[in-house]
Design a protein around this motif. Structure first.
Motif, PDB file in Angstrom:
ATOM      1  N   HIS A 168       0.817  -1.218   0.000  1.00  0.00           N
ATOM      2  CA  HIS A 168       0.000   0.000   0.000  1.00  0.00           C
ATOM      3  C   HIS A 168       0.852   1.270   0.000  1.00  0.00           C
ATOM      4  CE1 HIS A 168      -2.903  -3.064   1.362  1.00  0.00           C
ATOM      5  NE2 HIS A 168      -3.811  -2.273   0.834  1.00  0.00           N
ATOM      6  N   ASN A 169       2.160   1.111  -0.183  1.00  0.00           N
ATOM      7  CA  ASN A 169       3.082   2.253  -0.259  1.00  0.00           C
ATOM      8  C   ASN A 169       3.011   3.145   0.976  1.00  0.00           C
ATOM      9  OD1 ASN A 169       5.111   3.672  -1.641  1.00  0.00           O
ATOM     10  ND2 ASN A 169       3.649   5.136  -2.466  1.00  0.00           N
ATOM     11  N   ILE A 170       2.983   2.489   2.154  1.00  0.00           N
ATOM     12  CA  ILE A 170       2.943   3.199   3.434  1.00  0.00           C
ATOM     13  C   ILE A 170       4.274   2.966   4.159  1.00  0.00           C
ATOM     14  CG2 ILE A 170       1.792   3.401   5.683  1.00  0.00           C
ATOM     15  CD1 ILE A 170      -0.707   2.156   4.305  1.00  0.00           C
ATOM     16  N   PRO A 171       4.952   3.998   4.625  1.00  0.00           N
ATOM     17  CA  PRO A 171       6.202   3.806   5.368  1.00  0.00           C
ATOM     18  C   PRO A 171       5.980   2.947   6.621  1.00  0.00           C
ATOM     19  CG  PRO A 171       5.897   6.115   4.797  1.00  0.00           C
ATOM     20  CD  PRO A 171       4.617   5.428   4.469  1.00  0.00           C
ATOM     21  N   PHE A 172       6.951   2.089   6.903  1.00  0.00           N
ATOM     22  CA  PHE A 172       6.844   1.160   8.036  1.00  0.00           C
ATOM     23  C   PHE A 172       8.012   1.390   8.987  1.00  0.00           C
ATOM     24  CE2 PHE A 172       7.194  -3.525   9.457  1.00  0.00           C
ATOM     25  CZ  PHE A 172       6.347  -3.320  10.525  1.00  0.00           C
ATOM     26  N   LEU A 173       7.678   1.854  10.195  1.00  0.00           N
ATOM     27  CA  LEU A 173       8.649   2.145  11.253  1.00  0.00           C
ATOM     28  C   LEU A 173       8.579   1.056  12.316  1.00  0.00           C
ATOM     29  CD1 LEU A 173      10.559   3.976  12.979  1.00  0.00           C
ATOM     30  CD2 LEU A 173       8.506   5.251  13.680  1.00  0.00           C
ATOM     31  N   VAL A 174       9.724   0.479  12.664  1.00  0.00           N
ATOM     32  CA  VAL A 174       9.780  -0.611  13.646  1.00  0.00           C
ATOM     33  C   VAL A 174      10.597  -0.183  14.856  1.00  0.00           C
ATOM     34  CG1 VAL A 174      10.581  -2.963  14.075  1.00  0.00           C
ATOM     35  CG2 VAL A 174       9.490  -2.398  11.898  1.00  0.00           C
ATOM     36  N   ASP A 175      10.016  -0.388  16.035  1.00  0.00           N
ATOM     37  CA  ASP A 175      10.701  -0.158  17.307  1.00  0.00           C
ATOM     38  C   ASP A 175      11.367  -1.467  17.719  1.00  0.00           C
ATOM     39  OD1 ASP A 175      11.513   0.250  19.894  1.00  0.00           O
ATOM     40  OD2 ASP A 175       9.530   0.719  20.696  1.00  0.00           O
ATOM     41  N   SER A 176      12.693  -1.498  17.647  1.00  0.00           N
ATOM     42  CA  SER A 176      13.440  -2.724  17.961  1.00  0.00           C
ATOM     43  C   SER A 176      14.102  -2.667  19.328  1.00  0.00           C
ATOM     44  CB  SER A 176      14.500  -2.990  16.881  1.00  0.00           C
ATOM     45  OG  SER A 176      15.543  -2.033  16.958  1.00  0.00           O
ATOM     46  N   ALA A 177      13.535  -1.877  20.243  1.00  0.00           N
ATOM     47  CA  ALA A 177      14.160  -1.706  21.559  1.00  0.00           C
ATOM     48  C   ALA A 177      14.446  -3.041  22.234  1.00  0.00           C
ATOM     49  CB  ALA A 177      13.267  -0.846  22.455  1.00  0.00           C
ATOM     50  N   GLN A 178      13.501  -3.983  22.168  1.00  0.00           N
ATOM     51  CA  GLN A 178      13.667  -5.267  22.846  1.00  0.00           C
ATOM     52  C   GLN A 178      14.305  -6.317  21.953  1.00  0.00           C
ATOM     53  OE1 GLN A 178      13.159  -5.742  26.084  1.00  0.00           O
ATOM     54  NE2 GLN A 178      12.458  -3.637  26.275  1.00  0.00           N
ATOM     55  N   SER A 179      14.313  -6.102  20.653  1.00  0.00           N
ATOM     56  CA  SER A 179      14.726  -7.168  19.729  1.00  0.00           C
ATOM     57  C   SER A 179      16.126  -7.018  19.154  1.00  0.00           C
ATOM     58  CB  SER A 179      13.713  -7.267  18.579  1.00  0.00           C
ATOM     59  OG  SER A 179      13.542  -6.013  17.941  1.00  0.00           O
ATOM     60  N   ALA A 180      16.599  -5.794  18.973  1.00  0.00           N
ATOM     61  CA  ALA A 180      17.916  -5.595  18.368  1.00  0.00           C
ATOM     62  C   ALA A 180      19.003  -6.211  19.243  1.00  0.00           C
ATOM     63  CB  ALA A 180      18.177  -4.109  18.161  1.00  0.00           C
ATOM     64  N   GLY A 181      19.706  -7.159  18.704  1.00  0.00           N
ATOM     65  CA  GLY A 181      20.741  -7.877  19.451  1.00  0.00           C
ATOM     66  C   GLY A 181      20.252  -9.168  20.055  1.00  0.00           C
ATOM     67  N   ALA A 182      18.924  -9.315  20.175  1.00  0.00           N
ATOM     68  CA  ALA A 182      18.350 -10.526  20.781  1.00  0.00           C
ATOM     69  C   ALA A 182      17.829 -11.503  19.735  1.00  0.00           C
ATOM     70  CB  ALA A 182      17.215 -10.146  21.735  1.00  0.00           C
ATOM     71  N   MET A 183      17.680 -11.041  18.499  1.00  0.00           N
ATOM     72  CA  MET A 183      17.200 -11.902  17.418  1.00  0.00           C
ATOM     73  C   MET A 183      17.676 -11.309  16.093  1.00  0.00           C
ATOM     74  SD  MET A 183      13.137 -10.811  17.324  1.00  0.00           S
ATOM     75  CE  MET A 183      12.792 -11.699  15.808  1.00  0.00           C
ATOM     76  N   LYS A 184      17.645 -12.122  15.068  1.00  0.00           N
ATOM     77  CA  LYS A 184      18.067 -11.648  13.748  1.00  0.00           C
ATOM     78  C   LYS A 184      17.069 -10.625  13.223  1.00  0.00           C
ATOM     79  CE  LYS A 184      18.867 -13.140   8.980  1.00  0.00           C
ATOM     80  NZ  LYS A 184      18.751 -14.255   8.004  1.00  0.00           N
ATOM     81  N   ILE A 185      17.590  -9.500  12.735  1.00  0.00           N
ATOM     82  CA  ILE A 185      16.781  -8.481  12.069  1.00  0.00           C
ATOM     83  C   ILE A 185      17.429  -8.201  10.720  1.00  0.00           C
ATOM     84  CG2 ILE A 185      15.916  -6.117  12.137  1.00  0.00           C
ATOM     85  CD1 ILE A 185      16.049  -6.239  15.181  1.00  0.00           C
ATOM     86  N   ASP A 186      16.643  -8.287   9.665  1.00  0.00           N
ATOM     87  CA  ASP A 186      17.110  -8.034   8.303  1.00  0.00           C
ATOM     88  C   ASP A 186      16.168  -7.013   7.681  1.00  0.00           C
ATOM     89  OD1 ASP A 186      17.416  -8.183   5.450  1.00  0.00           O
ATOM     90  OD2 ASP A 186      18.419 -10.119   5.678  1.00  0.00           O
ATOM     91  N   VAL A 187      16.625  -5.766   7.577  1.00  0.00           N
ATOM     92  CA  VAL A 187      15.711  -4.714   7.133  1.00  0.00           C
ATOM     93  C   VAL A 187      15.190  -4.963   5.719  1.00  0.00           C
ATOM     94  CG1 VAL A 187      16.635  -2.931   8.668  1.00  0.00           C
ATOM     95  CG2 VAL A 187      17.597  -3.203   6.371  1.00  0.00           C
ATOM     96  N   LYS A 188      15.950  -5.696   4.914  1.00  0.00           N
ATOM     97  CA  LYS A 188      15.506  -5.987   3.547  1.00  0.00           C
ATOM     98  C   LYS A 188      14.461  -7.102   3.545  1.00  0.00           C
ATOM     99  CE  LYS A 188      19.960  -4.587   1.602  1.00  0.00           C
ATOM    100  NZ  LYS A 188      21.201  -5.028   0.925  1.00  0.00           N
TER     101      LYS A 188
END
Length: 378
Positions: A168-188
């Protein structure tokens, strides 16, 4: 040094390399980044640049210039939301947001009349991504979601939500406060346009560090304007990154520590860290079930959550239990609403709050055993 179980607030202890890097920079360098051409200033520049590259690689992002440093994830989220949302815009968010998102949205609702829709979730904090579609409107300007609840630990279907946002061409913002470093995150692969992160939690870095990954060409209006060390004759904030959203003297000592923290994570391996914390969470859930009169909230399934567990003891105030654990047993965990009243509304504890265990990479099963023993002796 007691038993520390409040890693959802901030991780402790930090790797020794992190503290050493902060100290070494402050004692042996101490110069500003981007403000001089002498050798020590150039060394500061390199520290900051290398940290940008390491963070980008950690999240599978290959443009260091669009890794923007901030002071924490609250700062990051405010920069993104206030820089994107305009008067009368519509935004979609989860029912589990931290006040870093919720207060900012409510303030913008009051001040510039944005419209907010919250996507319902189960009592365990599980969101059905298909529910998002019914809230999308012509004027939807942003979807913002936490990746994992700081109250329940529940992991949200970020990749699937991102795909809907892209459709739908809507920007998507993710809060990774609890997840960054605790699980794999791949922005692509995860279809994330903007990733907000903090350095001091599972990234194992110093307080006062955080940032944004800008994986989009959408215009984000700068929240602040000031010195950047370059183009000083130009009277407005530059339109190129990272200077577009960074201004003032950088926290280079903190970034030096964060750089070493990322190197530590790379050495240990995010998958190994995730698996260890998942094993600890599974063990904690099993052991806690043996505590008399306990009520555990959330999915109670280590495959669906990160290492955050909220609970209460029947007929006891969480603050009183937390105080006893601290004073009598030297066990540190957090009691209250955890700056996330919307999540507590989901589980029916907004008036009471909960006790929260935040397990980290340096915790051991013995820590959980001692906690369970103490709870059974209340």
């Amino acid at each position: 040094m007691g038993i520390y179980l409040d890693n959802a607030a901030t991780s402790f202890p930090k790797p020794k390399e992190v503290a050493t890097a902060v100290y070494d920079f402050m004692v042996n360098n101490g110069t500003s980044s981007g403000r001089g051409s002498y050798k020590k200033a150039m060394q500061s520049d390199y520290i900051v640049y290398e940290c940008r590259k390491l963070i980008g690689k950690l999240f599978n992002f290959d443009n260091p210039k669009k890794v923007v440093f901030t002071s924490n994830v609250t700062d990051s989220l405010n920069i993104a939301m206030r820089g994107i949302l305009k008067e009368n815009d519509h935004v979609i968010t989860s029912s589990l947001e931290h006040n870093a998102v919720w207060r900012c949205l409510k303030t913008l609702e009051r001040d510039i009349n944005i419209k907010i829709d919250t996507v319902e979730c189960s009592k365990d904090g599980i969101t059905n991504q298909q529910d998002i579609k019914k809230y999308i409107k012509k004027d939807t300007a942003l979807i913002v979601f936490t990746q994992a609840s700081n109250v329940l630990g529940t992991i949200q279907p970020i990749r699937e939500i991102g795909a809907i946002a892209r459709e739908h061409n809507i920007p998507f913002l993710v809060d990774s406060a609890q997840s960054a470093g605790a699980m794999k995150i791949d922005v692509k692969e995860d279809n994330i346009d903007i990733l907000a992160f903090t350095g001091h939690k599972s990234l194992l870095g110093p307080m006062g560090t955080g940032g944004l990954i800008i994986n989009t060409d959408i215009d984000i209006k700068p929240l602040k304007a000031g010195g950047t060390g370059g183009d000083s004759a130009y009277e407005y904030q530059p339109d190129y990154y990272p200077n577009h959203l960074e201004t003032g003297t950088s926290n280079v000592s903190g970034i030096a520590g964060l750089r070493e923290a990322i190197k530590f994570l790379n050495k240990e391996g995010i998958e190994n860290i995730h698996n260890k914390e998942k094993e600890l969470t599974k063990y904690a859930l099993e052991k806690l079930e043996t505590v008399k009169d306990i009520e555990i909230y959330g999915p109670k399934d280590c495959e669906k959550m990160l290492s955050v567990i909220s609970f209460n003891i029947k007929d006891k105030r969480p603050e009183d239990v937390g105080s006893i654990l601290d004073q009598k047993y030297d066990i540190m965990l957090r009691a209250g609403l955890h700056c996330a009243p919307t999540a507590h509304s989901v589980i029916g504890t907004k008036e009471r709050g909960t006790l929260r265990i935040g397990l980290g990479y340096f915790n051991k099963k013995e820590d959980i055993d001692k906690l369970v023993e103490a709870l059974n002796n209340l």
